[in-house]
Scaffold this active site. Structure first.
Site, PDB file in Angstrom:
ATOM      1  N   SER A 134       0.631  -0.891  -0.047  1.00  0.00           N
ATOM      2  CA  SER A 134       0.112   0.342   0.099  1.00  0.00           C
ATOM      3  C   SER A 134       0.989   1.013   0.050  1.00  0.00           C
ATOM      4  O   SER A 134       1.543   1.396   0.888  1.00  0.00           O
ATOM      5  CB  SER A 134      -0.659  -0.153   1.321  1.00  0.00           C
ATOM      6  OG  SER A 134      -1.522   1.152   1.019  1.00  0.00           O
ATOM      7  N   LYS A 160      -0.650  -0.787  -4.591  1.00  0.00           N
ATOM      8  CA  LYS A 160      -2.406  -0.722  -4.334  1.00  0.00           C
ATOM      9  C   LYS A 160      -2.355   1.604  -3.982  1.00  0.00           C
ATOM     10  O   LYS A 160      -1.151   1.707  -3.247  1.00  0.00           O
ATOM     11  CB  LYS A 160      -3.662  -0.931  -2.888  1.00  0.00           C
ATOM     12  CG  LYS A 160      -4.446  -0.008  -1.995  1.00  0.00           C
ATOM     13  CD  LYS A 160      -5.332  -0.911  -1.582  1.00  0.00           C
ATOM     14  CE  LYS A 160      -4.334  -0.713   0.069  1.00  0.00           C
ATOM     15  NZ  LYS A 160      -5.112  -1.567   1.259  1.00  0.00           N
ATOM     16  N   LEU A 161      -2.461   1.913  -4.208  1.00  0.00           N
ATOM     17  CA  LEU A 161      -2.423   3.487  -4.162  1.00  0.00           C
ATOM     18  C   LEU A 161      -3.718   3.669  -3.401  1.00  0.00           C
ATOM     19  O   LEU A 161      -4.770   3.965  -3.537  1.00  0.00           O
ATOM     20  CB  LEU A 161      -2.105   4.241  -5.732  1.00  0.00           C
ATOM     21  CG  LEU A 161      -1.256   4.101  -7.021  1.00  0.00           C
ATOM     22  CD1 LEU A 161      -1.402   4.734  -7.868  1.00  0.00           C
ATOM     23  CD2 LEU A 161      -0.078   3.388  -5.825  1.00  0.00           C
ATOM     24  N   LYS A 162      -3.044   4.142  -2.171  1.00  0.00           N
ATOM     25  CA  LYS A 162      -4.375   5.804  -1.546  1.00  0.00           C
ATOM     26  C   LYS A 162      -4.079   6.503  -2.543  1.00  0.00           C
ATOM     27  O   LYS A 162      -3.927   7.429  -3.374  1.00  0.00           O
ATOM     28  CB  LYS A 162      -3.421   6.513   0.060  1.00  0.00           C
ATOM     29  CG  LYS A 162      -3.323   5.207   0.639  1.00  0.00           C
ATOM     30  CD  LYS A 162      -4.504   4.606   0.825  1.00  0.00           C
ATOM     31  CE  LYS A 162      -3.821   3.190   1.990  1.00  0.00           C
ATOM     32  NZ  LYS A 162      -5.157   2.913   2.790  1.00  0.00           N
ATOM     33  N   ASP A 188      -7.227   3.049  -2.972  1.00  0.00           N
ATOM     34  CA  ASP A 188      -7.906   2.996  -1.836  1.00  0.00           C
ATOM     35  C   ASP A 188      -7.724   4.631  -1.482  1.00  0.00           C
ATOM     36  O   ASP A 188      -7.518   5.177  -1.320  1.00  0.00           O
ATOM     37  CB  ASP A 188      -7.543   2.309  -0.551  1.00  0.00           C
ATOM     38  CG  ASP A 188      -7.905   1.640   0.392  1.00  0.00           C
ATOM     39  OD1 ASP A 188      -9.128   2.425   0.494  1.00  0.00           O
ATOM     40  OD2 ASP A 188      -7.489   1.604   1.306  1.00  0.00           O
ATOM     41  N   ASN A 190     -10.815   4.843   1.112  1.00  0.00           N
ATOM     42  CA  ASN A 190     -10.786   5.280   2.312  1.00  0.00           C
ATOM     43  C   ASN A 190     -12.241   6.251   2.626  1.00  0.00           C
ATOM     44  O   ASN A 190     -11.910   7.321   3.033  1.00  0.00           O
ATOM     45  CB  ASN A 190      -9.950   5.845   3.532  1.00  0.00           C
ATOM     46  CG  ASN A 190      -8.537   4.582   3.057  1.00  0.00           C
ATOM     47  OD1 ASN A 190      -7.747   4.656   2.670  1.00  0.00           O
ATOM     48  ND2 ASN A 190      -8.984   3.149   3.914  1.00  0.00           N
ATOM     49  N   GLU A 213     -11.207   0.806  -3.523  1.00  0.00           N
ATOM     50  CA  GLU A 213     -11.971   0.443  -2.609  1.00  0.00           C
ATOM     51  C   GLU A 213     -12.106   1.463  -1.338  1.00  0.00           C
ATOM     52  O   GLU A 213     -12.247   2.182  -2.023  1.00  0.00           O
ATOM     53  CB  GLU A 213     -10.546  -0.277  -1.958  1.00  0.00           C
ATOM     54  CG  GLU A 213     -10.506  -0.268  -0.080  1.00  0.00           C
ATOM     55  CD  GLU A 213      -9.103  -1.309   0.197  1.00  0.00           C
ATOM     56  OE1 GLU A 213      -9.216  -1.686   1.558  1.00  0.00           O
ATOM     57  OE2 GLU A 213      -8.231  -1.200  -0.678  1.00  0.00           O
ATOM     58  N   ASP A 238     -14.592  -2.241   2.525  1.00  0.00           N
ATOM     59  CA  ASP A 238     -13.735  -2.319   3.372  1.00  0.00           C
ATOM     60  C   ASP A 238     -14.428  -2.382   4.915  1.00  0.00           C
ATOM     61  O   ASP A 238     -14.771  -2.830   5.332  1.00  0.00           O
ATOM     62  CB  ASP A 238     -12.697  -1.756   3.059  1.00  0.00           C
ATOM     63  CG  ASP A 238     -11.529  -1.754   3.791  1.00  0.00           C
ATOM     64  OD1 ASP A 238     -11.560  -2.020   4.964  1.00  0.00           O
ATOM     65  OD2 ASP A 238     -10.266  -1.051   4.156  1.00  0.00           O
ATOM     66  N   LYS A 262     -10.517  -7.694   7.124  1.00  0.00           N
ATOM     67  CA  LYS A 262      -9.364  -7.159   7.800  1.00  0.00           C
ATOM     68  C   LYS A 262      -9.682  -7.650   9.181  1.00  0.00           C
ATOM     69  O   LYS A 262     -10.951  -7.081   9.721  1.00  0.00           O
ATOM     70  CB  LYS A 262      -9.254  -5.481   8.297  1.00  0.00           C
ATOM     71  CG  LYS A 262      -8.620  -4.918   6.717  1.00  0.00           C
ATOM     72  CD  LYS A 262      -8.368  -3.374   6.520  1.00  0.00           C
ATOM     73  CE  LYS A 262      -7.720  -2.359   5.799  1.00  0.00           C
ATOM     74  NZ  LYS A 262      -8.080  -1.371   6.001  1.00  0.00           N
ATOM     75  N   GLY A 290      -5.048  -4.337   5.488  1.00  0.00           N
ATOM     76  CA  GLY A 290      -3.293  -4.234   6.334  1.00  0.00           C
ATOM     77  C   GLY A 290      -3.865  -3.644   7.476  1.00  0.00           C
ATOM     78  O   GLY A 290      -4.300  -2.302   6.808  1.00  0.00           O
TER      79      GLY A 290
END
Length: 367
Positions: A134, A160-162, A188, A190, A213, A238, A262, A290
């Site tokens: 990540s 994985k790129l935030k 991702d 969030n 995500e 998620d 998770k 994670g």
């Protein structure tokens, strides 16, 4: 198995670099371990998945400590198994992360007493799992490309790129142009977007991503279902998935086609396995996310990620992704971009006492 003592060990470990997401920046891993001691001299370990602040989740460390001490542990019999933890604490609403760390420590102690590895108990089918990494939000595109290049050179098999509004299409395009279409790539959010951003998020379709995500709010299953019909990139949930029931509802609504599991977020490894089973029955692939875990949490996650439904690389990175020194023997990335699943009893690892002492800031007996 009889529990004699439960101890909370507050740790603070520096990260090798700042890790930025849409909800904040982490410079240290500030969390706690739960240690269960049994009457026969055995022990078990669990790692709390939350943070000091309620940013990623409504749960936070100080609140979890109160919930454990005053509400969850008092509901347990001294003679207990991991399977009985869930029913015993069901009267406490929510607090899945608190329940997860308690159940995990007890499960670890129980399995050690049987001489059984967690991987065997869960039903793992492989000895090594492919590792993704990540990548947090960066200040500049050149910084991002340097970081991604280093991870690919190290052998990680998925990036994985935030992302967040203002940091999405351009960095993804830059990574694709720099490293090609063959690199497995996902993003991702969030929960950083709303359904009104659907047209903008559709711009990500051109990059052939594995998934996007959790783009919308945690409780917005209907919004995710609508978004899934407006974009070609597969939607992965998620934060929205807190239980097997949530997973079944999300799949039935068409709110996701992939699930990130998770264990700390869903109440522990027993519920995580149930989510895996629900998804597998529906033909929905899952992967293991994670929470910046030390070796204690990472060991258990690797056992889970070795179940048959985990067909996508997870965030089961090597120890040195986050820590210059881990609490346990470090997990390393092999030449094929995989990390070995521990074979020892219980979670398969135990914190090094000297290393643990270096990063311990407080201890408290809860039972």
């Amino acid at each position: 198995m009889r529990i004699e003592r439960i101890e909370l060990i507050h740790i603070r470990m520096p990260l090798v670099g700042a890790f930025r997401t849409s909800f904040g920046i982490d410079l240290v891993r500030d969390t706690f371990l739960l240690r269960v001691l049994t009457s026969d001299g055995g022990q078990g370990w669990g790692e709390y998945g939350g943070d000091p602040d309620p940013a990623y989740s409504s749960e936070f460390s100080a609140g979890t400590e109160i919930v454990l001490a005053e509400h969850l542990i008092p509901r347990l019999d001294r003679e207990v198994t991991a399977a009985r933890v869930g029913p015993a604490v069901r009267g406490v609403k929510g607090h899945r992360m608190a329940k997860a760390v308690l159940e995990t420590a007890i499960l670890d102690a129980e399995l050690r007493s049987y001489g059984m590895p967690l991987r065997t108990y869960l039903g793992s089918v492989v000895d090594r799992v492919p590792a993704g990494v990540s990548v947090g939000i960066m200040d500049t595109i050149p910084q991002l490309l340097e970081q991604v290049g280093a991870y690919l050179e190290a052998g990680y098999v998925r990036i994985k790129l935030k992302i967040e509004p203002g940091w999405d299409v351009l960095p993804v395009r830059a990574v694709r142009e720099a490293f090609g279409d063959d690199v497995p790539l996902q993003v991702d959010a969030n929960t950083a977007y709303s359904l009104t951003d659907a047209r903008h998020l559709r711009r990500l379709d051109e990059f052939g991503l594995l998934l996007i995500e959790q783009p919308l709010d945690t409780d917005d299953l209907s919004g995710h279902a609508r978004l899934a019909g407006l974009i070609d990139t597969p939607v992965c949930l998620d934060e929205s998935i807190g239980s097997a029931r949530d997973a079944a509802a999300a799949i039935a609504m068409g709110a996701c086609s992939i699930i990130n599991i998770k264990p700390s977020r869903v109440g522990g490894y027993l519920e995580a396995r149930r989510i895996h089973d629900v998804a597998a029955a529906a033909g929905v692939p899952v992967w293991c996310g994670g929470m910046l875990e030390t070796g204690v949490g990472r060991a258990a996650n690797l056992a889970l990620a070795a179940l048959p439904g985990f067909v996508l690389p997870g965030d089961t990175s090597a120890s040195n992704r986050y820590y210059a020194e881990d609490l346990t023997e470090p997990f390393v990335l092999d030449a094929d971009g995989c990390v070995a699943v521990p074979t020892g009893t219980g979670i398969g690892v135990t914190p090094d006492p000297q290393v643990l002492e270096r990063y311990t800031v407080a201890r408290r007996r809860l039972l």
